[in-house]
Design a protein around this motif. Structure first.
Motif, PDB file in Angstrom:
ATOM      1  N   PRO A  53       1.546  14.441 -22.414  1.00 54.40           N
ATOM      2  CA  PRO A  53       1.895  13.251 -21.646  1.00 54.40           C
ATOM      3  C   PRO A  53       2.971  13.500 -20.589  1.00 54.40           C
ATOM      4  O   PRO A  53       2.894  12.961 -19.478  1.00 54.40           O
ATOM      5  CB  PRO A  53       2.400  12.278 -22.722  1.00 54.40           C
ATOM      6  N   LEU A  54       3.959  14.344 -20.903  1.00 57.68           N
ATOM      7  CA  LEU A  54       5.008  14.627 -19.922  1.00 57.68           C
ATOM      8  C   LEU A  54       4.452  15.361 -18.709  1.00 57.68           C
ATOM      9  O   LEU A  54       4.889  15.148 -17.578  1.00 57.68           O
ATOM     10  CB  LEU A  54       6.137  15.436 -20.557  1.00 57.68           C
ATOM     11  N   GLU A  55       3.469  16.244 -18.945  1.00 56.14           N
ATOM     12  CA  GLU A  55       2.843  16.945 -17.826  1.00 56.14           C
ATOM     13  C   GLU A  55       2.093  15.956 -16.945  1.00 56.14           C
ATOM     14  O   GLU A  55       2.169  16.005 -15.710  1.00 56.14           O
ATOM     15  CB  GLU A  55       1.875  18.012 -18.330  1.00 56.14           C
ATOM     16  N   LEU A  56       1.365  15.038 -17.574  1.00 59.20           N
ATOM     17  CA  LEU A  56       0.634  14.026 -16.821  1.00 59.20           C
ATOM     18  C   LEU A  56       1.592  13.193 -15.980  1.00 59.20           C
ATOM     19  O   LEU A  56       1.350  12.954 -14.784  1.00 59.20           O
ATOM     20  CB  LEU A  56      -0.146  13.127 -17.777  1.00 59.20           C
ATOM     21  N   LEU A  57       2.692  12.753 -16.574  1.00 59.45           N
ATOM     22  CA  LEU A  57       3.671  11.938 -15.844  1.00 59.45           C
ATOM     23  C   LEU A  57       4.259  12.702 -14.671  1.00 59.45           C
ATOM     24  O   LEU A  57       4.451  12.147 -13.583  1.00 59.45           O
ATOM     25  CB  LEU A  57       4.774  11.479 -16.797  1.00 59.45           C
ATOM     26  N   ALA A  58       4.551  13.975 -14.879  1.00 57.54           N
ATOM     27  CA  ALA A  58       5.123  14.786 -13.800  1.00 57.54           C
ATOM     28  C   ALA A  58       4.139  14.908 -12.641  1.00 57.54           C
ATOM     29  O   ALA A  58       4.518  14.826 -11.465  1.00 57.54           O
ATOM     30  CB  ALA A  58       5.501  16.170 -14.328  1.00 57.54           C
ATOM     31  N   ARG A  59       2.872  15.105 -12.951  1.00 57.04           N
ATOM     32  CA  ARG A  59       1.858  15.237 -11.906  1.00 57.04           C
ATOM     33  C   ARG A  59       1.653  13.908 -11.168  1.00 57.04           C
ATOM     34  O   ARG A  59       1.455  13.882  -9.953  1.00 57.04           O
ATOM     35  CB  ARG A  59       0.548  15.747 -12.500  1.00 57.04           C
ATOM     36  N   VAL A  60       1.678  12.815 -11.919  1.00 57.95           N
ATOM     37  CA  VAL A  60       1.560  11.492 -11.297  1.00 57.95           C
ATOM     38  C   VAL A  60       2.709  11.262 -10.314  1.00 57.95           C
ATOM     39  O   VAL A  60       2.505  10.824  -9.173  1.00 57.95           O
ATOM     40  CB  VAL A  60       1.544  10.383 -12.378  1.00 57.95           C
ATOM     41  N   GLU A  61       3.927  11.576 -10.749  1.00 57.74           N
ATOM     42  CA  GLU A  61       5.090  11.402  -9.876  1.00 57.74           C
ATOM     43  C   GLU A  61       4.988  12.269  -8.627  1.00 57.74           C
ATOM     44  O   GLU A  61       5.342  11.838  -7.528  1.00 57.74           O
ATOM     45  CB  GLU A  61       6.367  11.740 -10.648  1.00 57.74           C
ATOM     46  N   THR A  62       4.505  13.498  -8.791  1.00 59.14           N
ATOM     47  CA  THR A  62       4.375  14.411  -7.659  1.00 59.14           C
ATOM     48  C   THR A  62       3.405  13.856  -6.624  1.00 59.14           C
ATOM     49  O   THR A  62       3.679  13.869  -5.419  1.00 59.14           O
ATOM     50  CB  THR A  62       3.907  15.797  -8.128  1.00 59.14           C
ATOM     51  N   VAL A  63       2.261  13.363  -7.084  1.00 55.30           N
ATOM     52  CA  VAL A  63       1.263  12.818  -6.158  1.00 55.30           C
ATOM     53  C   VAL A  63       1.786  11.563  -5.474  1.00 55.30           C
ATOM     54  O   VAL A  63       1.649  11.399  -4.251  1.00 55.30           O
ATOM     55  CB  VAL A  63      -0.064  12.530  -6.889  1.00 55.30           C
ATOM     56  N   ARG A 119       4.841  10.761  -4.921  1.00 55.30           N
ATOM     57  CA  ARG A 119       5.894  11.170  -3.990  1.00 55.30           C
ATOM     58  C   ARG A 119       5.293  11.728  -2.705  1.00 55.30           C
ATOM     59  O   ARG A 119       5.797  11.495  -1.613  1.00 55.30           O
ATOM     60  CB  ARG A 119       6.801  12.195  -4.659  1.00 55.30           C
ATOM     61  N   ARG A 120       4.209  12.474  -2.845  1.00 53.15           N
ATOM     62  CA  ARG A 120       3.537  13.062  -1.687  1.00 53.15           C
ATOM     63  C   ARG A 120       3.063  11.969  -0.734  1.00 53.15           C
ATOM     64  O   ARG A 120       3.075  12.127   0.475  1.00 53.15           O
ATOM     65  CB  ARG A 120       2.361  13.904  -2.166  1.00 53.15           C
ATOM     66  N   TYR A 121       2.652  10.847  -1.301  1.00 56.34           N
ATOM     67  CA  TYR A 121       2.175   9.729  -0.482  1.00 56.34           C
ATOM     68  C   TYR A 121       3.267   8.702  -0.228  1.00 56.34           C
ATOM     69  O   TYR A 121       3.005   7.614   0.269  1.00 56.34           O
ATOM     70  CB  TYR A 121       0.979   9.056  -1.158  1.00 56.34           C
ATOM     71  N   GLN A 122       4.485   9.061  -0.602  1.00 53.52           N
ATOM     72  CA  GLN A 122       5.653   8.194  -0.411  1.00 53.52           C
ATOM     73  C   GLN A 122       5.440   6.825  -1.047  1.00 53.52           C
ATOM     74  O   GLN A 122       5.796   5.788  -0.484  1.00 53.52           O
ATOM     75  CB  GLN A 122       5.987   8.051   1.071  1.00 53.52           C
ATOM     76  N   LYS A 123       4.866   6.841  -2.240  1.00 54.02           N
ATOM     77  CA  LYS A 123       4.623   5.592  -2.954  1.00 54.02           C
ATOM     78  C   LYS A 123       5.556   5.422  -4.149  1.00 54.02           C
ATOM     79  O   LYS A 123       5.403   4.495  -4.928  1.00 54.02           O
ATOM     80  CB  LYS A 123       3.165   5.533  -3.432  1.00 54.02           C
ATOM     81  N   THR A 124       6.502   6.324  -4.291  1.00 56.07           N
ATOM     82  CA  THR A 124       7.455   6.199  -5.385  1.00 56.07           C
ATOM     83  C   THR A 124       8.579   5.246  -4.993  1.00 56.07           C
ATOM     84  O   THR A 124       8.895   5.063  -3.817  1.00 56.07           O
ATOM     85  CB  THR A 124       8.072   7.558  -5.747  1.00 56.07           C
ATOM     86  N   GLU A 125       9.168   4.635  -5.982  1.00 61.64           N
ATOM     87  CA  GLU A 125      10.309   3.761  -5.735  1.00 61.64           C
ATOM     88  C   GLU A 125      11.522   4.596  -5.323  1.00 61.64           C
ATOM     89  O   GLU A 125      11.693   5.728  -5.760  1.00 61.64           O
ATOM     90  CB  GLU A 125      10.643   2.959  -6.997  1.00 61.64           C
ATOM     91  N   ASN A 126      12.368   4.021  -4.471  1.00 59.34           N
ATOM     92  CA  ASN A 126      13.566   4.732  -4.019  1.00 59.34           C
ATOM     93  C   ASN A 126      14.705   4.625  -5.020  1.00 59.34           C
ATOM     94  O   ASN A 126      15.677   5.377  -4.927  1.00 59.34           O
ATOM     95  CB  ASN A 126      14.027   4.187  -2.660  1.00 59.34           C
ATOM     96  N   THR A 127      14.609   3.684  -5.938  1.00 52.63           N
ATOM     97  CA  THR A 127      15.692   3.495  -6.896  1.00 52.63           C
ATOM     98  C   THR A 127      15.157   3.423  -8.324  1.00 52.63           C
ATOM     99  O   THR A 127      14.006   3.022  -8.560  1.00 52.63           O
ATOM    100  CB  THR A 127      16.492   2.209  -6.602  1.00 52.63           C
ATOM    101  N   LEU A 128      16.013   3.832  -9.250  1.00 49.99           N
ATOM    102  CA  LEU A 128      15.762   3.666 -10.678  1.00 49.99           C
ATOM    103  C   LEU A 128      16.889   2.821 -11.243  1.00 49.99           C
ATOM    104  O   LEU A 128      18.040   2.954 -10.815  1.00 49.99           O
ATOM    105  CB  LEU A 128      15.738   5.021 -11.393  1.00 49.99           C
TER     106      LEU A 128
END
Length: 217
Positions: free
Chosen positions: A104-114, A116-125
């Motif tokens: 699951p951690l690998e899946l989450l890391a890959r999801v975040e990477t993709v 981020r590549r499309y600049q769809k991640t939140e800027n804040t946590l």
């Protein structure tokens, strides 16, 4: 909150993916066959699709070609280990390819990477009174900047992104330090102690016996 569609015919695996993503505050929706997924995708917007290849109805490859115009990032997920399938998926334009079984951690890391590549991640946590600015690499508590080292910052980000998940010391070392070799686990313990003190996390950042740590909240 990022919206992710999971298209997976194995309901047990689909639930595992959904649980992993939900813990990290992703909004998820699950479908189990290619025909339903095609109709749904054409009528709804998503930030990412996790797509199994072997599906009832149209398969993942055909579905991907039919939804290409939607410009939604896709991660293929399949039990196939044939290199030709991986090559085909990537040549079609998929953003990543994960083989089952997976961590699951690998899946989450890959999801975040993709994302981020499309600049769809939140800027804040955010966690309670703590706010992390991912672009500025700053950490604030009650609106005031807290002085942290780069490793302390990365460790705090990891705990917040994986809140309520028990993380082993080995996982922490590999994710934050980028290594999985001989380094004293006491190094992790010392950094955790500093985070507890700086951000008053004594009651939230729990030690998991014989495993590592878990941020609860």
């Amino acid at each position: 909150m990022n919206k992710i569609l999971i298209v997976e015919d194995d309901k047990t695996i689909a639930k595992l993916i959904q649980a992993s993503l939900s813990i990290s505050d992703y909004e998820t929706f699950v479908l189990h066959n290619g025909d339903d997924a095609l109709l749904h995708i054409m009528e709804n917007d998503y930030d990412l699709i996790i797509l199994d290849i072997m599906l009832p109805g149209i398969d993942g490859f055909e579905l991907f070609e039919k939804i290409r115009s939607r410009n939604i990032p896709v991660i293929f997920l399949t039990a196939r280990s044939d290199v030709s399938d991986r090559v085909k998926g990537l040549k079609l334009g998929a953003d990543d390819y994960i083989l089952k079984p997976f961590e699951p951690l690998e899946l989450l890391a890959r999801v975040e990477t993709v994302l981020r590549r499309y600049q769809k991640t939140e800027n804040t946590l955010k966690f309670k009174n703590i706010v992390i600015n991912l672009q500025e690499r700053t950490a604030k508590m009650d609106g005031k900047i807290v002085d942290v080292t780069p490793l302390e910052y990365d460790l705090l980000v990891l705990f917040i992104k994986r809140k309520n998940i028990a993380l082993s010391r080995d996982t922490i070392l590999e994710t934050v330090w980028g290594i999985s070799v001989d380094i004293e686990t006491r190094t992790v313990d010392n950094h955790v102690q500093r985070l507890r003190k700086k951000f008053k996390l004594e009651n939230c950042l729990k030690t998991v016996f014989k495993v590592g740590y878990r941020l609860e909240g």
